[in-house]
Design a protein around this motif. Structure first.
Motif, short mmCIF file in Angstrom:
data_model
loop_
_atom_site.label_atom_id
_atom_site.label_comp_id
_atom_site.label_asym_id
_atom_site.label_seq_id
_atom_site.Cartn_x
_atom_site.Cartn_y
_atom_site.Cartn_z
N PRO A 48 -9.57 8.56 -6.57
CA PRO A 48 -9.71 8.90 -5.15
C PRO A 48 -10.67 7.96 -4.42
CG PRO A 48 -9.68 10.88 -6.47
CD PRO A 48 -9.71 9.74 -7.44
N GLU A 49 -11.68 7.47 -5.12
CA GLU A 49 -12.64 6.58 -4.48
C GLU A 49 -12.08 5.19 -4.20
OE1 GLU A 49 -13.12 8.39 -7.24
OE2 GLU A 49 -14.26 7.26 -8.77
N ASP A 50 -10.86 4.91 -4.67
CA ASP A 50 -10.19 3.65 -4.34
C ASP A 50 -9.48 3.73 -2.98
OD1 ASP A 50 -9.26 3.44 -7.78
OD2 ASP A 50 -10.85 2.29 -6.77
N VAL A 72 -5.34 7.59 -2.49
CA VAL A 72 -5.24 8.18 -3.82
C VAL A 72 -5.69 9.62 -3.71
CG1 VAL A 72 -5.88 8.01 -6.24
CG2 VAL A 72 -5.81 5.94 -4.82
N SER A 73 -4.75 10.52 -3.91
CA SER A 73 -5.05 11.94 -3.71
C SER A 73 -4.08 12.78 -4.51
CB SER A 73 -4.94 12.28 -2.22
OG SER A 73 -5.08 13.67 -2.02
N SER A 74 -4.59 13.93 -4.98
CA SER A 74 -3.71 14.86 -5.69
C SER A 74 -3.15 15.90 -4.72
CB SER A 74 -4.48 15.53 -6.82
OG SER A 74 -5.64 16.16 -6.34
N GLY A 115 -2.44 6.84 -10.95
CA GLY A 115 -1.26 6.06 -10.61
C GLY A 115 -1.56 4.59 -10.42
N SER A 116 -0.52 3.84 -10.09
CA SER A 116 -0.63 2.39 -9.93
C SER A 116 0.03 1.93 -8.65
CB SER A 116 0.04 1.69 -11.12
OG SER A 116 -0.56 2.04 -12.34
N GLY A 163 0.81 -1.20 0.00
CA GLY A 163 0.00 0.00 0.00
C GLY A 163 0.85 1.26 0.00
N GLY A 164 0.21 2.40 -0.20
CA GLY A 164 0.92 3.66 -0.20
C GLY A 164 0.04 4.79 -0.68
N SER A 165 0.67 5.91 -0.94
CA SER A 165 -0.04 7.10 -1.43
C SER A 165 0.35 7.37 -2.86
CB SER A 165 0.30 8.31 -0.56
OG SER A 165 -0.16 8.14 0.75
N VAL A 166 -0.65 7.54 -3.71
CA VAL A 166 -0.39 7.83 -5.12
C VAL A 166 -1.35 8.89 -5.61
CG1 VAL A 166 0.49 5.53 -5.66
CG2 VAL A 166 -1.95 6.01 -5.91
#
Length: 134
Positions: free
Chosen positions: A88-90, A132-134, A16-17, A9-12
């Motif tokens: 983002p909804e993921d 998932v965030s910008s 992204g993937s 897991g992580g932040s993308v």
């Protein structure tokens, strides 16, 4: 006893993937599928995808079809969830889970009406966070 450990897991950013891994310890005779679930804050846990070990069938939630791919490395006892075009909804805590397989002459497989139901599964990992965030 089956134990599952998620990672990856992580932040993308959107689009992204990420690739999640679920390492399973214990005899493969004790479970017959690996499912991926996710739970966002304030929401119920939902099924994302499932790999049926004995017939190699895979299942996906409509929300991730065409973007996520589940696969299995039987040598490493690992099931992967490749996630692309993330939205983002993921964003959620992602869990892998396995249903107990009773010993006997019948080969257990996962069915379409069962794979996304929480009560199908007996063993759960601790989860890995995907943001998932910008």
């Amino acid at each position: 006893q089956v134990q599952l450990v998620e990672s990856g897991g992580g932040s993308v950013q959107p689009g992204g993937s990420l690739r999640l891994s679920c390492v399973v310890s214990g005899s493969t005779l004790d479970y017959f599928a690996i499912g991926w679930f996710r739970q966002a804050p304030g929401k119920e846990r939902e099924g994302v995808s499932c790999y049926s070990i004995n017939d190699d069938k895979v299942y996906y939630a409509d929300s991730v079809k065409g973007r996520f791919t589940i696969s299995r490395d039987h040598v490493k006892n690992t099931v992967y969830l490749q996630m692309t075009d993330l939205k983002p909804e993921d964003t959620a805590l992602y869990y892998c889970a396995a249903p107990f397989s009773p010993r006997g002459p019948v080969t257990q497989v996962m069915y379409p009406h069962m794979w996304a139901t929480l009560t199908t599964y007996d063993y759960w990992g601790q989860g890995t966070q995907v943001t998932v965030s910008s």
